[in-house]
Design an enzyme around this catalytic site. Structure first.
Site, PDB file in Angstrom:
ATOM      1  N   ARG A 125       0.797  -1.222   0.000  1.00 22.20           N
ATOM      2  CA  ARG A 125       0.000   0.000   0.000  1.00 22.20           C
ATOM      3  C   ARG A 125       0.841   1.289   0.000  1.00 22.20           C
ATOM      4  O   ARG A 125       0.821   2.054   0.971  1.00 22.20           O
ATOM      5  CB  ARG A 125      -1.006  -0.024   1.150  1.00 22.20           C
ATOM      6  CG  ARG A 125      -1.898  -1.249   1.064  1.00 22.20           C
ATOM      7  CD  ARG A 125      -2.955  -1.293   2.118  1.00 22.20           C
ATOM      8  NE  ARG A 125      -4.073  -0.414   1.852  1.00 22.20           N
ATOM      9  CZ  ARG A 125      -5.125  -0.319   2.661  1.00 22.20           C
ATOM     10  NH1 ARG A 125      -5.174  -1.022   3.760  1.00 22.20           N
ATOM     11  NH2 ARG A 125      -6.101   0.511   2.370  1.00 22.20           N
ATOM     12  N   ASP A 176     -13.330  -5.360  -1.008  1.00 19.78           N
ATOM     13  CA  ASP A 176     -13.756  -5.428   0.397  1.00 19.78           C
ATOM     14  C   ASP A 176     -14.846  -6.476   0.642  1.00 19.78           C
ATOM     15  O   ASP A 176     -15.256  -6.689   1.790  1.00 19.78           O
ATOM     16  CB  ASP A 176     -14.241  -4.050   0.877  1.00 19.78           C
ATOM     17  CG  ASP A 176     -13.109  -3.046   0.964  1.00 19.78           C
ATOM     18  OD1 ASP A 176     -11.940  -3.460   0.948  1.00 19.78           O
ATOM     19  OD2 ASP A 176     -13.394  -1.836   1.038  1.00 19.78           O
TER      20      ASP A 176
HETATM   21  N1  EPU Z   1      -1.921   2.197  -4.538  1.00 14.79           N
HETATM   22  C1  EPU Z   1      -0.676   2.542  -4.977  1.00 14.79           C
HETATM   23  N2  EPU Z   1      -0.229   3.808  -4.703  1.00 14.79           N
HETATM   24  C2  EPU Z   1      -0.992   4.709  -4.027  1.00 14.79           C
HETATM   25  C3  EPU Z   1      -2.276   4.344  -3.588  1.00 14.79           C
HETATM   26  C4  EPU Z   1      -2.715   3.066  -3.873  1.00 14.79           C
HETATM   27  O1  EPU Z   1       0.041   1.758  -5.578  1.00 14.79           O
HETATM   28  O2  EPU Z   1      -0.526   5.841  -3.820  1.00 14.79           O
HETATM   29  C5  EPU Z   1      -2.386   0.817  -4.785  1.00 14.79           C
HETATM   30  C6  EPU Z   1      -2.630   0.094  -3.452  1.00 14.79           C
HETATM   31  O3  EPU Z   1      -1.440  -0.451  -2.947  1.00 14.79           O
HETATM   32  C7  EPU Z   1      -3.647  -0.928  -3.808  1.00 14.79           C
HETATM   33  C8  EPU Z   1      -4.472  -0.218  -4.897  1.00 14.79           C
HETATM   34  O4  EPU Z   1      -3.667   0.848  -5.373  1.00 14.79           O
HETATM   35  O5  EPU Z   1      -3.017  -2.055  -4.350  1.00 14.79           O
HETATM   36  C9  EPU Z   1      -5.801   0.324  -4.418  1.00 14.79           C
HETATM   37  O6  EPU Z   1      -5.609   1.235  -3.384  1.00 14.79           O
HETATM   38  P1  EPU Z   1      -6.607   2.448  -3.094  1.00 14.79           P
HETATM   39  O7  EPU Z   1      -5.796   3.679  -2.962  1.00 14.79           O
HETATM   40  O8  EPU Z   1      -7.714   2.440  -4.087  1.00 14.79           O
HETATM   41  O9  EPU Z   1      -7.166   2.019  -1.687  1.00 14.79           O
HETATM   42  P2  EPU Z   1      -7.212   2.866  -0.353  1.00 14.79           P
HETATM   43  O10 EPU Z   1      -7.692   4.234  -0.610  1.00 14.79           O
HETATM   44  O11 EPU Z   1      -5.954   2.681   0.393  1.00 14.79           O
HETATM   45  C10 EPU Z   1      -9.718   2.258   0.107  1.00 14.79           C
HETATM   46  C11 EPU Z   1     -10.486   1.659   1.231  1.00 14.79           C
HETATM   47  C12 EPU Z   1     -10.136   0.182   1.345  1.00 14.79           C
HETATM   48  C13 EPU Z   1     -10.511  -0.488   0.023  1.00 14.79           C
HETATM   49  C14 EPU Z   1      -9.781   0.191  -1.144  1.00 14.79           C
HETATM   50  C15 EPU Z   1     -10.147  -0.341  -2.498  1.00 14.79           C
HETATM   51  C16 EPU Z   1     -10.745   3.501   2.746  1.00 14.79           C
HETATM   52  C17 EPU Z   1     -10.412   4.136   4.037  1.00 14.79           C
HETATM   53  N3  EPU Z   1     -10.160   2.345   2.471  1.00 14.79           N
HETATM   54  O12 EPU Z   1      -8.338   2.069   0.434  1.00 14.79           O
HETATM   55  O13 EPU Z   1     -10.939  -0.347   2.381  1.00 14.79           O
HETATM   56  O14 EPU Z   1     -10.158  -1.843   0.060  1.00 14.79           O
HETATM   57  O15 EPU Z   1     -10.065   1.608  -1.119  1.00 14.79           O
HETATM   58  O16 EPU Z   1     -11.500  -0.243  -2.711  1.00 14.79           O
HETATM   59  O17 EPU Z   1     -11.561   4.020   1.978  1.00 14.79           O
HETATM   60  C18 EPU Z   1     -11.557  -1.866   4.053  1.00 14.79           C
HETATM   61  O18 EPU Z   1     -12.515  -1.120   4.309  1.00 14.79           O
HETATM   62  O19 EPU Z   1     -11.453  -3.032   4.512  1.00 14.79           O
HETATM   63  C19 EPU Z   1     -10.503  -1.377   3.167  1.00 14.79           C
HETATM   64  C20 EPU Z   1      -9.291  -1.919   3.111  1.00 14.79           C
END
Ligand code: EPU
Length: 418
Positions: free
Chosen positions: A121, A304
């Site tokens: 992440r 999720d």
């Molecule tokens: N990613 C990158 N670089 C970044 C950001 C993300 O490579 O700068 C990659 C991540 O490592 C991952 C993918 O992109 O492999 C998706 O990440 P995203 O940024 O979309 O996820 P997030 O914002 O960190 C939110 C939810 C997660 C949910 C994901 C995907 C929140 C607080 N969290 O995370 O929720 O799984 O989007 O839909 O909104 C959960 O609720 O259990 C949870 C993990």
């Protein structure tokens, strides 16, 4: 430490109400940093991740108070613009304070969140777009140190439709000089909810819910009032709880359109689903067939719900191929399901599940993350005998009173001290 004890094998029946969405409430709470004064949110779930967010807001000089599911946030100019490691490490979403602090106060120092159980992440898709908007950013001693006298709008094309990245940059862009065009953005309902709140604060945003969002910067925003959308992942989990027990469950206070990809898969399995303006009902089914599922950004099948759907597939007739395309390590529940007797072969980001109705037996299992906890509870509900789920603090990060809700549907489930 508490555990959850389940005596499964009972079909659930009745109706149950979804709480407000964790993943909508978190960015909304961070967006308050864009405008000093009193912000009011309704339908905020009571969860550990919300507590962690409040803690960080307190550290940034805000006060918060709760009455039922209403949460008031009073924002004052922070004395220090630092989000410390001790708070950020508890919750990755803390990185969402970076965009608002930088845009509003011209600087911010936010601890790097680090990896977590489901993957590495990184936050490059938060940092690089802010640099493109004119911020100087350095990583030093485990902190992101960002500075920008005034951010200026630009065209940003995301490499991947990141949820958090889209939210952070969308918030920062509201106070940029000029117009920002964000392309290949996330389309999740939580993004739409955030855009609505920002607009009610005076932001000029268009296009949320599509892959291009346009934001015309304004000089300042004002606090507002907002009702958080229902939690589609909680609703999906409750529907799968009905399905996996062969039960008849109506989930109220949810938006069926936001659950389309899950509903479609349940129908493909052979479940009969009814929907209304703010509810979804799953009808009893004795035997369902295995279907394949690939996770994808919204409107695709949500990562999720992958673990919970896998629990359902362990009880299907036939073989299901589950492919996790968002996170590189989100199969930690597989080994625990295997301890209950599931026949699952994981390889990298693909898991082959050979289902058999009644093929699981109760066992002590360990929750490794939030959705894995839900998956194990669902498997326990489908299983004769006793299942004990350990490390349930993960569950309390993201599900409000899940065991009470399941109990109201007839589940034999209780929390007790280990
Ligand atoms: N990613 C990158 N670089 C970044 C950001 C993300 O490579 O700068 C990659 C991540 O490592 C991952 C993918 O992109 O492999 C998706 O990440 P995203 O940024 O979309 O996820 P997030 O914002 O960190 C939110 C939810 C997660 C949910 C994901 C995907 C929140 C607080 N969290 O995370 O929720 O799984 O989007 O839909 O909104 C959960 O609720 O259990 C949870 C993990």
């Amino acid at each position: 430490m508490d555990v959850i004890k389940i005596n499964g094998g009972k079909a659930l029946a009745g109706s149950v109400t979804t709480s407000g969405a964790k993943n909508a409430a978190l960015p909304l709470l961070f967006s308050t940093l864009l405008a000093e004064g009193e912000h009011i949110f309704e339908n905020v779930p009571s969860l550990k991740d919300i507590d962690s967010t409040e803690l960080l807001l307190h550290h940034l000089n805000c006060t918060t108070s709760r009455q039922g599911s209403d949460l008031k946030v009073i924002v004052k100019r922070p004395e220090s613009l630092v989000a410390p490691y001790d708070i950020v490490r508890k919750m990755r979403a803390s990185i969402l304070c970076l965009g608002p602090l930088l845009a509003r106060y011209g600087e911010a120092k936010v601890s790097l969140p680090g990896g977590c159980a489901i993957g590495s992440r990184p936050i490059n898709l938060h940092i690089e777009p802010l640099q493109q908007l004119g911020a100087n950013i350095e990583i030093e001693n485990g902190y992101v140190i960002a500075e920008a006298k005034k951010l200026r709008g630009d065209r940003i094309v995301f490499d991947f439709a990141t949820v958090g990245g889209t939210e952070n940059i969308m918030m920062a862009a509201t106070l940029c000089r000029g117009t920002t065009v964000l392309e290949n953005v996330a389309k999740e309902p939580e993004i739409v909810d955030l855009a609505r709140y920002l607009r009610s604060m005076g932001a000029r945003i268009e296009g949320e819910g599509s892959s291009v969002i346009t934001i015309e910067g304004v000089d300042e925003l004002r606090p507002s009032t907002h009702r958080v959308i229902p939690d589609r992942i909680e609703a999906g989990t409750l529907l799968i709880a009905g399905a996996i027990t062969g039960g008849d469950v109506k989930v109220k206070n949810c938006v069926a359109a936001d659950l389309d990809s899950l509903i479609q898969k349940l129908v493909d399995c052979g479940f009969s689903i009814e929907t209304g303006s703010d509810w979804v009902r799953v009808r009893p089914c004795d035997q369902w067939i295995a279907v394949d599922v690939d996770t994808a950004p919204h409107p695709g099948f949500p990562t999720d719900l992958q673990a919970q759907f896998m629990a359902l597939m362990t009880q299907a007739s036939g073989t299901s191929v589950v492919t996790e395309r968002i996170f590189e390590n989100r199969f930690m529940h597989v080994q625990e399901l295997a301890r209950m007797g599931a026949n699952i072969t994981p390889k990298s980001q693909v898991a082959v599940v050979r289902g058999e109705r009644g093929g699981l037996s109760g066992a002590p299992v360990m929750a490794t993350d939030l959705r894995a906890s839900a998956c194990l509870i669902l498997a326990g509900l489908a299983t004769e005998g006793e299942t004990i789920v350990n490390r349930i603090y993960h569950l309390d990060r993201g599900y409000e009173h899940l065991e009470e809700k399941l109990r109201s549907l007839g589940a034999r489930i209780e929390r007790r001290a280990a």
